[in-house]
Design a protein around this motif. Structure first.
Motif, PDB file in Angstrom:
ATOM      1  N   GLU A 226      34.978  40.188  37.830  1.00  0.00           N
ATOM      2  CA  GLU A 226      36.159  40.365  36.730  1.00  0.00           C
ATOM      3  C   GLU A 226      37.327  40.877  38.591  1.00  0.00           C
ATOM      4  O   GLU A 226      36.851  40.346  39.650  1.00  0.00           O
ATOM      5  CB  GLU A 226      35.574  42.193  38.260  1.00  0.00           C
ATOM      6  CG  GLU A 226      35.040  42.674  36.833  1.00  0.00           C
ATOM      7  CD  GLU A 226      34.879  44.528  37.600  1.00  0.00           C
ATOM      8  OE1 GLU A 226      34.682  45.506  36.615  1.00  0.00           O
ATOM      9  OE2 GLU A 226      33.428  44.205  37.666  1.00  0.00           O
ATOM     10  N   ALA A 227      38.486  39.858  38.421  1.00  0.00           N
ATOM     11  CA  ALA A 227      39.567  39.223  39.089  1.00  0.00           C
ATOM     12  C   ALA A 227      40.699  39.838  38.808  1.00  0.00           C
ATOM     13  O   ALA A 227      40.373  40.248  37.875  1.00  0.00           O
ATOM     14  CB  ALA A 227      39.549  37.883  39.108  1.00  0.00           C
ATOM     15  N   THR A 228      41.576  39.524  39.991  1.00  0.00           N
ATOM     16  CA  THR A 228      42.829  40.514  39.868  1.00  0.00           C
ATOM     17  C   THR A 228      43.477  38.997  40.525  1.00  0.00           C
ATOM     18  O   THR A 228      42.967  38.721  41.156  1.00  0.00           O
ATOM     19  CB  THR A 228      43.444  41.038  41.101  1.00  0.00           C
ATOM     20  OG1 THR A 228      42.786  42.180  40.426  1.00  0.00           O
ATOM     21  CG2 THR A 228      44.491  41.833  40.523  1.00  0.00           C
ATOM     22  N   THR A 229      44.213  37.909  39.645  1.00  0.00           N
ATOM     23  CA  THR A 229      45.183  36.740  40.313  1.00  0.00           C
ATOM     24  C   THR A 229      46.751  37.083  40.182  1.00  0.00           C
ATOM     25  O   THR A 229      47.085  37.969  39.451  1.00  0.00           O
ATOM     26  CB  THR A 229      44.978  35.748  39.111  1.00  0.00           C
ATOM     27  OG1 THR A 229      44.944  35.929  37.823  1.00  0.00           O
ATOM     28  CG2 THR A 229      43.181  35.287  39.578  1.00  0.00           C
ATOM     29  N   GLU A 232      48.650  35.197  35.174  1.00  0.00           N
ATOM     30  CA  GLU A 232      48.031  35.756  34.437  1.00  0.00           C
ATOM     31  C   GLU A 232      47.230  34.428  34.130  1.00  0.00           C
ATOM     32  O   GLU A 232      47.770  33.204  34.278  1.00  0.00           O
ATOM     33  CB  GLU A 232      48.706  35.898  33.116  1.00  0.00           C
ATOM     34  CG  GLU A 232      49.289  37.550  33.213  1.00  0.00           C
ATOM     35  CD  GLU A 232      50.814  37.826  31.885  1.00  0.00           C
ATOM     36  OE1 GLU A 232      49.480  37.280  30.938  1.00  0.00           O
ATOM     37  OE2 GLU A 232      50.819  38.207  32.739  1.00  0.00           O
ATOM     38  N   GLU A 248      44.140  41.454  30.734  1.00  0.00           N
ATOM     39  CA  GLU A 248      45.630  43.271  30.888  1.00  0.00           C
ATOM     40  C   GLU A 248      46.054  42.647  31.765  1.00  0.00           C
ATOM     41  O   GLU A 248      46.139  42.512  32.958  1.00  0.00           O
ATOM     42  CB  GLU A 248      44.625  44.281  31.128  1.00  0.00           C
ATOM     43  CG  GLU A 248      44.266  44.722  30.205  1.00  0.00           C
ATOM     44  CD  GLU A 248      43.554  46.472  30.576  1.00  0.00           C
ATOM     45  OE1 GLU A 248      44.204  46.951  31.487  1.00  0.00           O
ATOM     46  OE2 GLU A 248      42.382  46.884  29.910  1.00  0.00           O
ATOM     47  N   LYS A 249      47.090  41.533  31.391  1.00  0.00           N
ATOM     48  CA  LYS A 249      48.798  40.593  32.791  1.00  0.00           C
ATOM     49  C   LYS A 249      47.155  40.300  33.262  1.00  0.00           C
ATOM     50  O   LYS A 249      46.773  39.350  32.814  1.00  0.00           O
ATOM     51  CB  LYS A 249      49.094  41.286  33.300  1.00  0.00           C
ATOM     52  CG  LYS A 249      50.419  42.366  31.926  1.00  0.00           C
ATOM     53  CD  LYS A 249      51.219  42.889  32.874  1.00  0.00           C
ATOM     54  CE  LYS A 249      52.135  43.223  31.629  1.00  0.00           C
ATOM     55  NZ  LYS A 249      53.059  44.857  31.751  1.00  0.00           N
ATOM     56  N   ASN A 250      47.527  40.865  34.752  1.00  0.00           N
ATOM     57  CA  ASN A 250      46.617  39.642  35.706  1.00  0.00           C
ATOM     58  C   ASN A 250      45.792  40.428  36.238  1.00  0.00           C
ATOM     59  O   ASN A 250      44.766  39.786  37.261  1.00  0.00           O
ATOM     60  CB  ASN A 250      47.822  39.422  36.975  1.00  0.00           C
ATOM     61  CG  ASN A 250      48.579  40.538  37.080  1.00  0.00           C
ATOM     62  OD1 ASN A 250      47.685  41.755  36.628  1.00  0.00           O
ATOM     63  ND2 ASN A 250      48.391  40.780  38.131  1.00  0.00           N
ATOM     64  N   HIS A 251      45.143  41.370  35.332  1.00  0.00           N
ATOM     65  CA  HIS A 251      43.780  41.305  35.786  1.00  0.00           C
ATOM     66  C   HIS A 251      42.314  40.648  34.458  1.00  0.00           C
ATOM     67  O   HIS A 251      42.819  40.832  33.388  1.00  0.00           O
ATOM     68  CB  HIS A 251      43.656  42.826  35.599  1.00  0.00           C
ATOM     69  CG  HIS A 251      44.478  43.288  37.042  1.00  0.00           C
ATOM     70  ND1 HIS A 251      44.271  43.877  37.689  1.00  0.00           N
ATOM     71  CD2 HIS A 251      45.564  44.418  36.275  1.00  0.00           C
ATOM     72  CE1 HIS A 251      44.829  44.419  38.032  1.00  0.00           C
ATOM     73  NE2 HIS A 251      45.543  44.446  37.674  1.00  0.00           N
ATOM     74  N   SER A 253      38.860  40.499  33.423  1.00  0.00           N
ATOM     75  CA  SER A 253      36.945  40.349  32.637  1.00  0.00           C
ATOM     76  C   SER A 253      36.260  39.548  32.162  1.00  0.00           C
ATOM     77  O   SER A 253      36.504  39.203  30.845  1.00  0.00           O
ATOM     78  CB  SER A 253      36.864  41.874  32.772  1.00  0.00           C
ATOM     79  OG  SER A 253      36.123  42.513  31.640  1.00  0.00           O
ATOM     80  N   LYS A 275      42.371  39.586  44.261  1.00  0.00           N
ATOM     81  CA  LYS A 275      40.906  40.599  44.153  1.00  0.00           C
ATOM     82  C   LYS A 275      39.819  39.414  43.382  1.00  0.00           C
ATOM     83  O   LYS A 275      39.818  39.118  41.947  1.00  0.00           O
ATOM     84  CB  LYS A 275      41.113  41.393  43.433  1.00  0.00           C
ATOM     85  CG  LYS A 275      40.818  43.037  44.292  1.00  0.00           C
ATOM     86  CD  LYS A 275      41.254  44.022  43.877  1.00  0.00           C
ATOM     87  CE  LYS A 275      39.884  45.071  43.586  1.00  0.00           C
ATOM     88  NZ  LYS A 275      41.052  46.305  43.012  1.00  0.00           N
TER      89      LYS A 275
END
Ligand code: ATP
Ligand code: MG
Length: 297
Positions: A226-229, A232, A248-251, A253, A275
């Motif tokens: 699971e990451a947030t960048t 995108e 989902e946009k920049n989230h 998994s 994240k």
């Protein structure tokens, strides 16, 4: 590390049922080998072959360098066993039964026996016929743990134990391991196997489908990422080994095969990772994954 038990190309047929199909397995000294697989996979048949109760259709089992079927009584001097279905003489008390089981194996009731009775909290004055399933298992476990042996074999020994007693079981198992004993533990309680086993063998339809440490198996299976960048991660879908992708946009998994983890993380790095969380599969997930894969055959 000494090999105490070696299963060589063991096949066991019951008329037209092939319960074991060319299995190979080793148990080393000081090792706990977890033996898992679905109902009817062949775990108890393997164990009964090890105990010399069943004659192999093909192949052999060697324990302490001796043939398990031909030299069963000699081998049993250094082997302790607890079956899943514990049958006890109904009119004896738990205490009498423990002593009888010990006597049958040329063992003495020692301080260790008393400590085990205390640890498992068993009332040994009650008759076996009045015991619950868990208490019958305790009787067999106390006798097995107080036996001086080199190899300990447990066939689903804790299915009736409450969590507190399961912990007592695990602690005594680890003590044996520290003493350099070899332990084969067949169990459906995967969290227990995960905690105590050094290596795990998975059996399905009479065949060993995997052996290795839990880490080996985790390497073979996928990791949840699971990451947030910052940017995108639109190109993730083009990378090999990526499954169950949700963006989902920049989230994001997804699941990734361990061998492709590096290249995917490198890609995410180029997008600036804000994240990142990776979760390794539990034994339960690995187990289910194996079943799904082999079920697809
Ligand atoms: N004495 C027997 N006669 C005929 N078939 C048998 C015999 N013993 C076992 N089998 C068959 O061999 C296969 C393996 O059974 P086994 O008892 O070894 O499975 P298991 O992995 O211990 O399962 P469980 O988790 O339910 O205890 C099954 O298909 C079973 O029906
Ligand atoms: Mg069984």
């Amino acid at each position: 590390m000494t090999v105490q038990l070696k299963i060589n190309h063991l096949t066991k047929k019951f008329k037209d049922v092939t319960a074991l199909d060319d299995i190979n397995l080793e148990l080393h000294s000081g090792e706990v080998l977890g033996y898992i697989g679905p109902n009817g996979a062949g775990k108890s048949t393997t164990i009964r072959s090890i105990l010399g109760i069943l004659r192999p259709s093909m192949g052999s089992v060697e324990i302490f360098g001796m043939d398990a079927f031909k030299h069963a009584s000699k081998i049993h001097e250094k082997l302790s066993y607890v079956p899943g279905d514990v049958y006890l003489w109904p009119n004896l008390t738990g205490g009498q039964t423990i002593d009888l089981l010990l006597k049958m194996n040329n063992q003495q009731h020692t301080n260790k026996t008393d400590k085990l009775i205390k640890d498992f909290g068993l009332d040994i004055t009650k008759k076996n016929k009045t015991y619950s399933k868990g208490n019958r298992q305790k009787v067999a476990l106390i006798a097995a743990f107080s036996t001086e042996a080199e190899i300990y074999i447990f066939d689903e020994p804790t299915s009736g134990l409450d969590p507190l007693n399961e912990e007592v079981f695990q602690n005594h198992l680890l003590k044996l391991k520290q003493q350099g004993k070899s332990i084969l533990l067949s169990s459906h309680i995967l969290s227990e196997v995960e905690k105590v086993a050094d290596r795990i063998a998975i059996i399905k339809d009479g065949q060993i489908v995997e052996t290795g440490t839990l880490e080996d198996m985790q390497y073979l299976t996928s990791t949840l990422v699971e990451a947030t960048t910052k940017d995108e991660p639109i190109d993730l879908k083009n990378l090999s080994g990526v499954n169950n992708l949700v963006i989902e946009k920049n989230h994001v998994s997804f699941q990734i095969d361990a061998k492709n983890l590096n290249s995917v993380i490198s890609y995410l790095t180029t997008l600036e990772i804000i994240k990142l969380k990776t979760t390794k599969p539990t034994l339960e997930q690995i187990f289910l994954q194996y079943y799904k894969v082999s079920g697809d055959k």
